[in-house]
Motif scaffolding. Sequence first.
Motif, PDB file in Angstrom:
ATOM      1  N   PHE A 152      10.689   2.583  -0.796  1.00 27.76           N
ATOM      2  CA  PHE A 152       8.938   2.744  -2.073  1.00 27.76           C
ATOM      3  C   PHE A 152       7.863   3.248  -1.230  1.00 27.76           C
ATOM      4  O   PHE A 152       6.863   3.756  -1.499  1.00 27.76           O
ATOM      5  N   GLN A 153       8.326   4.293   0.260  1.00 32.65           N
ATOM      6  CA  GLN A 153       7.239   4.601   0.905  1.00 32.65           C
ATOM      7  C   GLN A 153       6.145   4.017   0.708  1.00 32.65           C
ATOM      8  O   GLN A 153       5.134   4.398   0.446  1.00 32.65           O
ATOM      9  N   SER A 154       6.118   2.063   1.577  1.00 34.05           N
ATOM     10  CA  SER A 154       4.712   1.959   0.969  1.00 34.05           C
ATOM     11  C   SER A 154       4.536   0.825   2.129  1.00 34.05           C
ATOM     12  O   SER A 154       5.849   0.323   2.623  1.00 34.05           O
ATOM     13  N   LEU A 155       3.361   0.280   2.505  1.00 33.53           N
ATOM     14  CA  LEU A 155       3.160  -0.442   3.645  1.00 33.53           C
ATOM     15  C   LEU A 155       3.083  -1.766   3.698  1.00 33.53           C
ATOM     16  O   LEU A 155       2.303  -1.973   2.778  1.00 33.53           O
ATOM     17  N   ASN A 156       3.779  -2.882   3.656  1.00 41.88           N
ATOM     18  CA  ASN A 156       3.628  -4.202   2.672  1.00 41.88           C
ATOM     19  C   ASN A 156       3.496  -5.225   3.972  1.00 41.88           C
ATOM     20  O   ASN A 156       3.213  -4.749   5.413  1.00 41.88           O
ATOM     21  N   GLY A 157       2.759  -5.969   3.454  1.00 41.72           N
ATOM     22  CA  GLY A 157       2.166  -7.185   4.910  1.00 41.72           C
ATOM     23  C   GLY A 157       1.791  -8.374   3.747  1.00 41.72           C
ATOM     24  O   GLY A 157       1.430  -8.437   2.088  1.00 41.72           O
ATOM     25  N   SER A 158       0.539  -8.916   4.804  1.00 39.92           N
ATOM     26  CA  SER A 158       0.073  -9.913   4.366  1.00 39.92           C
ATOM     27  C   SER A 158      -1.649 -10.038   4.434  1.00 39.92           C
ATOM     28  O   SER A 158      -1.317 -10.194   6.455  1.00 39.92           O
ATOM     29  N   LEU A 159      -2.456 -10.398   4.247  1.00 41.67           N
ATOM     30  CA  LEU A 159      -3.788 -10.749   4.308  1.00 41.67           C
ATOM     31  C   LEU A 159      -3.802 -12.028   5.109  1.00 41.67           C
ATOM     32  O   LEU A 159      -3.010 -13.040   4.021  1.00 41.67           O
ATOM     33  N   LEU A 214       0.829  -1.248   0.454  1.00 46.13           N
ATOM     34  CA  LEU A 214       0.194  -0.358  -0.462  1.00 46.13           C
ATOM     35  C   LEU A 214       0.822   1.309   0.135  1.00 46.13           C
ATOM     36  O   LEU A 214       1.511   1.417   1.003  1.00 46.13           O
ATOM     37  N   SER A 215       0.449   1.619  -0.811  1.00 43.34           N
ATOM     38  CA  SER A 215       2.057   3.084  -1.382  1.00 43.34           C
ATOM     39  C   SER A 215       1.357   3.718  -0.205  1.00 43.34           C
ATOM     40  O   SER A 215      -0.334   4.434   0.171  1.00 43.34           O
ATOM     41  N   LEU A 216       2.347   5.136   0.805  1.00 39.60           N
ATOM     42  CA  LEU A 216       1.726   5.725   1.406  1.00 39.60           C
ATOM     43  C   LEU A 216       2.231   7.240   1.587  1.00 39.60           C
ATOM     44  O   LEU A 216       3.010   8.111   1.697  1.00 39.60           O
ATOM     45  N   ALA A 217       2.572   7.485  -0.002  1.00 43.44           N
ATOM     46  CA  ALA A 217       3.309   8.482  -0.566  1.00 43.44           C
ATOM     47  C   ALA A 217       2.626   9.583  -0.428  1.00 43.44           C
ATOM     48  O   ALA A 217       1.358   9.508  -1.047  1.00 43.44           O
ATOM     49  N   GLY A 218       3.138  10.638  -0.229  1.00 48.44           N
ATOM     50  CA  GLY A 218       2.490  12.168  -0.088  1.00 48.44           C
ATOM     51  C   GLY A 218       1.619  12.280   1.506  1.00 48.44           C
ATOM     52  O   GLY A 218       0.951  13.146   1.312  1.00 48.44           O
ATOM     53  N   ARG A 219       1.872  11.440   2.246  1.00 51.88           N
ATOM     54  CA  ARG A 219       1.367  11.353   2.899  1.00 51.88           C
ATOM     55  C   ARG A 219       3.113  11.995   4.551  1.00 51.88           C
ATOM     56  O   ARG A 219       3.722  11.656   3.788  1.00 51.88           O
ATOM     57  N   SER A 220       2.167  12.710   5.709  1.00 53.77           N
ATOM     58  CA  SER A 220       3.207  12.761   6.581  1.00 53.77           C
ATOM     59  C   SER A 220       4.111  12.136   6.734  1.00 53.77           C
ATOM     60  O   SER A 220       2.849  10.670   7.393  1.00 53.77           O
ATOM     61  N   ASP A 221       4.754  12.040   7.522  1.00 55.60           N
ATOM     62  CA  ASP A 221       5.315  11.539   8.633  1.00 55.60           C
ATOM     63  C   ASP A 221       4.454  11.313  10.119  1.00 55.60           C
ATOM     64  O   ASP A 221       4.629   9.599  10.648  1.00 55.60           O
ATOM     65  N   ALA A 222       3.589  12.178  10.016  1.00 55.96           N
ATOM     66  CA  ALA A 222       3.090  11.439  11.321  1.00 55.96           C
ATOM     67  C   ALA A 222       2.050  10.659  11.290  1.00 55.96           C
ATOM     68  O   ALA A 222       1.236   9.778  12.156  1.00 55.96           O
ATOM     69  N   GLU A 223       1.326  11.006   9.648  1.00 54.25           N
ATOM     70  CA  GLU A 223      -0.159  10.070   9.271  1.00 54.25           C
ATOM     71  C   GLU A 223       0.556   8.627   8.948  1.00 54.25           C
ATOM     72  O   GLU A 223       0.304   7.623   9.356  1.00 54.25           O
ATOM     73  N   LYS A 224       1.686   8.566   8.497  1.00 50.67           N
ATOM     74  CA  LYS A 224       2.163   7.458   7.705  1.00 50.67           C
ATOM     75  C   LYS A 224       2.658   6.564   9.075  1.00 50.67           C
ATOM     76  O   LYS A 224       2.209   5.531   9.774  1.00 50.67           O
ATOM     77  N   LYS A 225       3.210   7.424  10.461  1.00 49.62           N
ATOM     78  CA  LYS A 225       3.189   6.688  11.810  1.00 49.62           C
ATOM     79  C   LYS A 225       1.899   5.819  12.304  1.00 49.62           C
ATOM     80  O   LYS A 225       1.870   4.925  12.504  1.00 49.62           O
TER      81      LYS A 225
END
Length: 281
Positions: free
Chosen positions: A131-138, A98-109
């Motif tokens: 890649f400023q992405s949140l990776n994981g598995s469902l 999931l891309s978190l690009a464009g989010r502030s550091d506080a929002e990412k956290k």
Amino acid sequence: MLKAKALCAVNGNAAPEIRPLMSVVEAPAPAADIHGNGLHDLIGGMQNIVIESVGSDEKIPEAVGQLAIRMMKNNVLIKDLLHELRQLYIRGQKDFRLSLAGRSDAEKKQIISLFQDMAGFAGNIRYCTEFQSLNGSLVMMPNAQQFLTGQYLELAVYQTIKDVLQELSVKYHAGYEIYRNVRVADIEGKLKNEFDIAFRFNGIWYIVECKSGKCFSDWGSIADIGLTYNVVPNRLLLVDSFISDSWAQQIEYGCQYYVCNLSANTLQEKVTKMVINDLAA
């Protein structure tokens, strides 16, 4: 929708965080009806129609209810991410980025922390700086899929409404009941309608529908259901996690039922307005 078979009932204020039914009264009340027969007032004199089942919280831990509330409160941050997860479930794809690009550091956290706390629903959560992405598995189990694709919102809205009714019951010395996942069927067992939440305050019934998906637009179908059960205008509420304030106003005007998103305290305000309108009548 929640798939439950039983109804629990409690009286007084000592309820756990998530309960399918609560009755609050100032005077001594009859024993609670554990079969949900109070709901038969909702269907009135409709012939060959029965309340097939209502939601039970016997298998929903308190921690799951609290996670649902956190997710609802962070709706602005995660609604698009949850939409992506919904699409992955449809495709049967387990791993996500999931891309978190464009989010502030506080929002990412905040987003990363929330996903890390989704134990049992999503795992292997890690943030890729490059890649400023949140990776994981469902988690591909039915309970996990059900929760992430809509149940979380139903549980959180249920709890929020219950809290509002509790406050109003104390203020106005009136009793209330609240049910979730109410299934209405004909006598042959064919499902006719399924309500996310139904509640009665001071003897009057209200229905609440929750939509967590991005593409819902059948506003008229909800109005039709409201007419069938005589809860429009003024006693039907649609909670939509994606809808804008301007669209909410338009739909309210055209369809004559209440509509709200999850911004600020809009949900609490709409529920309070519905109930107060009848108290003032």
